[in-house]
Design an enzyme around this catalytic site. Sequence first.
Site, PDB file in Angstrom:
ATOM      1  CB  ILE A  93      -0.989   0.010   1.192  1.00  0.00           C
ATOM      2  CG1 ILE A  93      -1.937   1.223   1.104  1.00  0.00           C
ATOM      3  CG2 ILE A  93      -0.272  -0.077   2.520  1.00  0.00           C
ATOM      4  CD1 ILE A  93      -3.113   1.179   2.064  1.00  0.00           C
ATOM      5  CB  ALA A  94       2.605   3.085  -1.926  1.00  0.00           C
ATOM      6  CB  ILE A  95      -0.271   7.687  -0.183  1.00  0.00           C
ATOM      7  CG1 ILE A  95      -1.450   6.826   0.291  1.00  0.00           C
ATOM      8  CG2 ILE A  95      -0.726   9.088  -0.586  1.00  0.00           C
ATOM      9  CD1 ILE A  95      -2.616   6.720  -0.671  1.00  0.00           C
ATOM     10  CD  GLU A 122       4.271 -10.027   5.755  1.00  0.00           C
ATOM     11  OE1 GLU A 122       4.032 -11.223   5.973  1.00  0.00           O
ATOM     12  OE2 GLU A 122       3.868  -9.437   4.727  1.00  0.00           O
ATOM     13  CG  ASN A 161       5.785   2.817   8.111  1.00  0.00           C
ATOM     14  OD1 ASN A 161       5.271   3.811   8.608  1.00  0.00           O
ATOM     15  ND2 ASN A 161       5.592   2.462   6.852  1.00  0.00           N
ATOM     16  CE1 TYR A 213      -1.751  -0.592   6.976  1.00  0.00           C
ATOM     17  CE2 TYR A 213       0.366  -1.066   7.985  1.00  0.00           C
ATOM     18  CZ  TYR A 213      -0.382  -0.745   6.881  1.00  0.00           C
ATOM     19  OH  TYR A 213       0.233  -0.565   5.666  1.00  0.00           O
TER      20      TYR A 213
END
Length: 149
Positions: free
Chosen positions: A73-75, A107, A112, A119
């Site tokens: 997942i990335a922005i 994971e 982070n 989460y």
Amino acid sequence: MAELTIRKMELADISQVVSVEIASFSSPWHAEIFNQELTENQHAHYFILEINKKIIGYVGMWVVLDDAQITNIAILPGYRGNKLGEKLFRFALQQAVKMGVSRLSLEVRTSNIVAQKMYRKFGLVPGGIRKNYYTDNNEDAVVMWVNIE
């Protein structure tokens, strides 16, 4: 006003998704990996987040029987801090529920903390550590999971 859209990733999206990858990760996936995921992996489900038709984020997950695993997942960095990651993760969770998933895991780097806090908002809890999981610097990964009702 910006038009925000989340939709299924298509092959034509790969070059923009790779740009998000490169801006987000020290060991980014290459276009070939996304191509394989979309064309050859029957368990893979990828979604992109667009603002005014520009891809600014994506999420991927594998669904096998009633288990889902978030792959990535990335922005884009310039769009972080606006709860867009939460919006995208919530969408992925909703899709998992529609697919009959009862457990979701992922994971995340031990360093982070921002992602781990996000989460936790969705009920994920740490379930273990994968030692030396990340190949770029041998950082450990926290395995997080949640039972979906």
